[in-house]
Design a protein around this motif. Sequence first.
Motif, mmCIF file in Angstrom:
data_model
loop_
_atom_site.group_PDB
_atom_site.id
_atom_site.type_symbol
_atom_site.label_atom_id
_atom_site.label_comp_id
_atom_site.label_asym_id
_atom_site.label_seq_id
_atom_site.Cartn_x
_atom_site.Cartn_y
_atom_site.Cartn_z
ATOM 1 N N GLU A 276 -33.581 -26.281 -54.549
ATOM 2 C CA GLU A 276 -33.331 -27.173 -55.684
ATOM 3 C C GLU A 276 -32.456 -26.482 -56.719
ATOM 4 O O GLU A 276 -31.577 -27.102 -57.329
ATOM 5 N N GLU A 277 -32.694 -25.166 -56.915
ATOM 6 C CA GLU A 277 -31.880 -24.398 -57.863
ATOM 7 C C GLU A 277 -30.429 -24.359 -57.412
ATOM 8 O O GLU A 277 -29.504 -24.462 -58.223
ATOM 9 N N GLY A 278 -30.221 -24.200 -56.100
ATOM 10 C CA GLY A 278 -28.864 -24.190 -55.557
ATOM 11 C C GLY A 278 -28.173 -25.530 -55.733
ATOM 12 O O GLY A 278 -26.971 -25.593 -55.997
ATOM 13 N N LEU A 279 -28.942 -26.610 -55.578
ATOM 14 C CA LEU A 279 -28.388 -27.953 -55.762
ATOM 15 C C LEU A 279 -27.945 -28.155 -57.214
ATOM 16 O O LEU A 279 -26.851 -28.665 -57.480
ATOM 17 N N LYS A 280 -28.780 -27.716 -58.146
ATOM 18 C CA LYS A 280 -28.467 -27.887 -59.565
ATOM 19 C C LYS A 280 -27.375 -26.925 -60.029
ATOM 20 O O LYS A 280 -26.634 -27.240 -60.960
ATOM 21 N N GLY A 281 -27.279 -25.762 -59.379
ATOM 22 C CA GLY A 281 -26.350 -24.734 -59.816
ATOM 23 C C GLY A 281 -24.985 -24.792 -59.163
ATOM 24 O O GLY A 281 -24.230 -23.819 -59.213
ATOM 25 N N SER A 282 -24.658 -25.908 -58.506
ATOM 26 C CA SER A 282 -23.351 -26.046 -57.859
ATOM 27 C C SER A 282 -22.855 -27.470 -58.014
ATOM 28 O O SER A 282 -23.553 -28.341 -58.545
ATOM 29 N N SER A 283 -21.642 -27.717 -57.528
ATOM 30 C CA SER A 283 -21.042 -29.054 -57.661
ATOM 31 C C SER A 283 -21.438 -29.998 -56.536
ATOM 32 O O SER A 283 -20.981 -31.147 -56.502
ATOM 33 N N THR A 284 -22.271 -29.550 -55.600
ATOM 34 C CA THR A 284 -22.716 -30.448 -54.542
ATOM 35 C C THR A 284 -23.744 -31.420 -55.085
ATOM 36 O O THR A 284 -24.279 -31.241 -56.187
ATOM 37 N N LYS A 285 -24.022 -32.461 -54.320
ATOM 38 C CA LYS A 285 -24.999 -33.476 -54.694
ATOM 39 C C LYS A 285 -25.969 -33.656 -53.536
ATOM 40 O O LYS A 285 -25.728 -33.172 -52.423
ATOM 41 N N LEU A 286 -27.042 -34.372 -53.794
ATOM 42 C CA LEU A 286 -27.956 -34.746 -52.720
ATOM 43 C C LEU A 286 -27.539 -36.128 -52.223
ATOM 44 O O LEU A 286 -27.647 -37.115 -52.946
ATOM 45 N N PHE A 287 -27.036 -36.166 -51.010
ATOM 46 C CA PHE A 287 -26.548 -37.414 -50.422
ATOM 47 C C PHE A 287 -27.653 -38.040 -49.578
ATOM 48 O O PHE A 287 -28.287 -37.368 -48.774
ATOM 49 N N GLY A 288 -27.833 -39.325 -49.771
ATOM 50 C CA GLY A 288 -28.943 -40.004 -49.123
ATOM 51 C C GLY A 288 -28.738 -40.269 -47.641
ATOM 52 O O GLY A 288 -27.642 -40.124 -47.092
ATOM 53 N N LYS A 289 -29.807 -40.676 -47.009
ATOM 54 C CA LYS A 289 -29.794 -41.071 -45.603
ATOM 55 C C LYS A 289 -28.722 -42.138 -45.370
ATOM 56 O O LYS A 289 -28.540 -43.027 -46.185
ATOM 57 N N HIS A 290 -28.007 -42.005 -44.268
ATOM 58 C CA HIS A 290 -26.947 -42.926 -43.838
ATOM 59 C C HIS A 290 -25.614 -42.696 -44.543
ATOM 60 O O HIS A 290 -24.676 -43.456 -44.314
ATOM 61 N N THR A 291 -25.511 -41.641 -45.367
ATOM 62 C CA THR A 291 -24.202 -41.262 -45.890
ATOM 63 C C THR A 291 -23.318 -40.833 -44.724
ATOM 64 O O THR A 291 -23.774 -40.153 -43.802
ATOM 65 N N VAL A 292 -22.043 -41.228 -44.735
ATOM 66 C CA VAL A 292 -21.093 -40.822 -43.700
ATOM 67 C C VAL A 292 -20.351 -39.578 -44.183
ATOM 68 O O VAL A 292 -19.706 -39.604 -45.233
ATOM 69 N N PHE A 293 -20.475 -38.480 -43.445
ATOM 70 C CA PHE A 293 -19.743 -37.259 -43.753
ATOM 71 C C PHE A 293 -18.477 -37.190 -42.910
ATOM 72 O O PHE A 293 -18.507 -37.457 -41.704
ATOM 73 N N ILE A 294 -17.357 -36.826 -43.541
ATOM 74 C CA ILE A 294 -16.086 -36.603 -42.842
ATOM 75 C C ILE A 294 -15.709 -35.138 -43.015
ATOM 76 O O ILE A 294 -15.601 -34.655 -44.144
ATOM 77 N N THR A 295 -15.505 -34.425 -41.917
ATOM 78 C CA THR A 295 -15.074 -33.027 -42.028
ATOM 79 C C THR A 295 -13.587 -33.011 -42.356
ATOM 80 O O THR A 295 -12.770 -33.601 -41.655
ATOM 81 N N ALA A 296 -13.245 -32.330 -43.457
ATOM 82 C CA ALA A 296 -11.869 -32.345 -43.959
ATOM 83 C C ALA A 296 -11.103 -31.075 -43.645
ATOM 84 O O ALA A 296 -9.876 -31.050 -43.708
ATOM 85 N N ARG A 297 -11.815 -30.023 -43.304
ATOM 86 C CA ARG A 297 -11.202 -28.761 -42.898
ATOM 87 C C ARG A 297 -12.022 -28.165 -41.766
ATOM 88 O O ARG A 297 -13.153 -28.571 -41.540
ATOM 89 N N GLY A 298 -11.433 -27.182 -41.076
ATOM 90 C CA GLY A 298 -12.130 -26.630 -39.913
ATOM 91 C C GLY A 298 -11.978 -27.579 -38.742
ATOM 92 O O GLY A 298 -10.874 -27.809 -38.261
ATOM 93 N N SER A 299 -13.087 -28.143 -38.272
ATOM 94 C CA SER A 299 -13.041 -29.175 -37.229
ATOM 95 C C SER A 299 -12.747 -30.503 -37.919
ATOM 96 O O SER A 299 -13.653 -31.260 -38.266
ATOM 97 N N VAL A 300 -11.471 -30.800 -38.128
ATOM 98 C CA VAL A 300 -11.050 -31.897 -38.999
ATOM 99 C C VAL A 300 -11.289 -33.259 -38.351
ATOM 100 O O VAL A 300 -11.044 -33.459 -37.162
ATOM 101 N N GLY A 301 -11.790 -34.203 -39.163
ATOM 102 C CA GLY A 301 -11.884 -35.588 -38.728
ATOM 103 C C GLY A 301 -13.120 -35.948 -37.946
ATOM 104 O O GLY A 301 -13.199 -37.044 -37.381
ATOM 105 N N ARG A 302 -14.133 -35.085 -37.946
ATOM 106 C CA ARG A 302 -15.382 -35.440 -37.268
ATOM 107 C C ARG A 302 -16.276 -36.214 -38.234
ATOM 108 O O ARG A 302 -16.289 -35.953 -39.435
#
Length: 414
Positions: A276-302
């Motif tokens: 929880e401290e890491g979540l609050k101490g960075s720019s990331t958010k808690l994304f809910g169930k069924h959020t679609v993640f798109i990889t933008a770097r590394g293995s791009v477009g997954r």
Amino acid sequence: MLAKKTKLLGDLAERITVGYVGSMASEYVDKGIPFLRSLNIRPFFFDPSNLKYVTSKFHNKIKKSTLRPGDVAVVRTGSPGASCVIPDFLEEANCSDLVIIRCGEKLNPHFVSYYINSVTHSQIKGQLVGAIQKHFNIGSAKEIAFPDIDKPTQSKIAAVLSTFDAKIDCNNRINAELEAMAKTLYDYWFVQFEFPDASRKPYRSSSGKMVYNTTLKREIPGGWTDSNILAVADLFGGGTPTKKNTEYWNGDIPFFTPTDADGTIFKFSTADFITEEGLKGSSTKLFGKHTVFITARGSVGRLVLAGVDMAMNQSCYALRAKPGISQTFLFFLAKELIHHLQVKSSGSVFNSIVSNDIELTKLAIPTEDVIERFAAVVEPVFEKIANNTKENQQLAQLRDWLLPMLMNGQVTVV
């Protein structure tokens, strides 16, 4: 707890070597000898997607890195330590960025792969070398403390564990078929425009009204619009808590990165977790169930659908469906978006996605009633895929728990 007696893997294996090291950009051909890379090696199974090929001439030139059926291939960089057995149908192959273990007379290859994946993870992490990008090398492999168990016993243990993998493989094949069916339906409805009309007949084939769209430069059904994917979803970026603060890591919140995009639609767990401290101490958010993640770097477009609440790093984007929009429709629309970006980048390297790519790509956006009807058909299919994925995770955990029990004699094989 492992078997009390151990030997070095390097003393037991017939041979341990490494895949080809060098530039490959000009060596790939459309057909030829299969050439494996780290992305083709998943824990416990060979992944043929994105498989490359080289000529027989180049293959013969680098015989040292030849792969045979029954070899154990171990990833050196990216996900170091992930391993699988080279399947029988790959009669002739070559590779780069892999450690190759030829087992010989003393080792059962499936047992070796199980052991490396399930038990030696901490050993391998302790033996990673390299200042910039951590990698697993020949020396690391040779120094693995391997249980001193005779080959017949290894084979019996591997046979027991393979029943878990057989069920996991069955679920994976079912999921692949279900996803293909859902994708076919999406294409029929939203690409060919043959969704059911008011009379339950295919819209376009039944003379449904089509209107030429000057932005998309093609006809789309009447009432549909041209817009970007943000017409049906909200876009978010991620962030990474600093590694310098140990209170930010090893918590209970799954932390999604491109390496977690392993080909499954749903993700219920990740390689890393934050607090929880890491979540609050960075720019990331808690994304809910069924959020679609798109990889933008590394293995791009997954693409991955979050199966549980999770955070995400800055190498990905998150799409959250707007109220009334099905995540199943959003998932396939995002696939269509990625396809457009790949076509657009033809002739250049598709090595990243930026927010402008998402915002400036225009798509045909259907009316909400069509989306709702699609969701009614496809959401139960996705629920089945999610359940199979959860079952696979449970089976893998049971398999990994059982392996040391079998090795130290707490559980015996008859």
